[in-house]
Design a protein around this motif. Sequence first.
Motif, short mmCIF file in Angstrom:
data_model
loop_
_atom_site.label_atom_id
_atom_site.label_comp_id
_atom_site.label_asym_id
_atom_site.label_seq_id
_atom_site.Cartn_x
_atom_site.Cartn_y
_atom_site.Cartn_z
N TYR A 101 0.84 -1.21 0.00
CA TYR A 101 0.00 0.00 0.00
C TYR A 101 0.88 1.26 0.00
O TYR A 101 0.64 2.20 -0.78
CB TYR A 101 -0.94 -0.02 1.22
CG TYR A 101 -1.72 1.25 1.37
CD1 TYR A 101 -2.70 1.61 0.44
CD2 TYR A 101 -1.46 2.12 2.42
CE1 TYR A 101 -3.40 2.80 0.56
CE2 TYR A 101 -2.16 3.32 2.55
CZ TYR A 101 -3.12 3.65 1.62
OH TYR A 101 -3.80 4.84 1.74
N ALA A 136 -1.98 4.53 -4.64
CA ALA A 136 -3.08 4.74 -3.68
C ALA A 136 -2.55 5.27 -2.35
O ALA A 136 -3.22 6.02 -1.65
CB ALA A 136 -3.84 3.43 -3.46
N SER A 150 2.35 2.02 -3.32
CA SER A 150 1.43 2.17 -4.46
C SER A 150 1.02 3.62 -4.67
O SER A 150 1.20 4.47 -3.79
CB SER A 150 0.17 1.33 -4.20
OG SER A 150 -0.60 1.95 -3.19
#
Length: 305
Positions: free
Chosen positions: A229, A234, A232
């Motif tokens: 995460y 995002a 990334s």
Amino acid sequence: MAGFLEGKNIAITGGGAGIGKAIAMAVAAEGANIVVADYGVAMDGSDPSSEVADAAVAEIQAAGGQAVAVAGDISEFDVGEAVVAAACDNWGTIDGVVCPAGVLRERMLFNMSEDEWDHVIAVHLKGHFNVYRAAFARMRKQETGGSLVGFTSGAFTASTAQANYSAAKGGIVSLTRSAAMIAASLKLRGGPPINANCIAPVAKTRMSENVPFEIETGEPEDIAPMALYLLSDAGRDVNAQIYTVVGKRISVWNQPIEVRTMMSHDDQWTPESIAARFDEVGQEPNPFITDLERRMAEMAKEGEG
Ligand SMILES: NC(=O)c1ccc[n+]([C@@H]2O[C@H](COP(=O)([O-])OP(=O)(O)OC[C@H]3O[C@@H](n4cnc5c(N)ncnc54)[C@H](O)[C@@H]3O)[C@@H](O)[C@H]2O)c1
């Protein structure tokens, strides 16, 4: 979530074993190209071998991924550069670095040798500097920026048997916050998106095998999703944070701030005036010393049984 890191080029120190290997496999499964940077050493940093990095690379390739090995000692400045260059030379960019490479040389502070101190600080703290420095220099020139993911430990707060490790892990937190601050200032001036955060993991590996008391733990694979995460797009706005990751639990740490102040009524404080008013600023309760008291009572009880 296949393809979460599609097209990214990620370097992972300590990527040949333990948590680093679990992250390398997960990052590769999400479509990224991987530099596996691992010196292939025993837990105390002895007996280096290129087999560990080569085996992880072979495993990633067998699963259909792209990977290259760098089997150098990450505490050496040039190895940090070589790790980042391996991504850039092979695939054009470095989009993320993850730094779980680490060693342990446990000893109480008052018995610790200079070598035990130097080695642990060099692998953990200088190892992070070497990789962050090389990666940041490239990322600031890439339009797409990149992510720095450091590896600290709950022991950054304090440790009885690992003062060297605790100091290195505290240094990594400060280094990462500094990188995050530089990244934020670049971004405010229209620079590329770069973020820097730390994971404080707990997982069953050789490193956690000998902890002499009950701990909440989980598998190395449990750590990977949070690393992914943070690497990334995002997670790119997440910056300057520390996350504990263990089993199913992810917790965020607070930021260090001053909590109480007292001002001198005269030109300068004296030891006497501090003594007279000390309660105004006082001490902050230390949860780790409280926890230490609990653990020592537990160990004493086990010793009796
Ligand atoms: N396992 C836990 O519960 C736990 C708890 C807190 C923090 N951590 C941290 O997480 C990270 C990963 O720990 P782990 O348990 O997977 O450890 P591990 O011992 O299983 O793996 C560490 C890897 O780092 C590599 N390495 C060591 N020195 C190196 C060097 N000089 N250059 C390049 N590679 C080197 C080793 O070869 C090994 O592959 C470490 O930073 C550790 O301090 C782990």
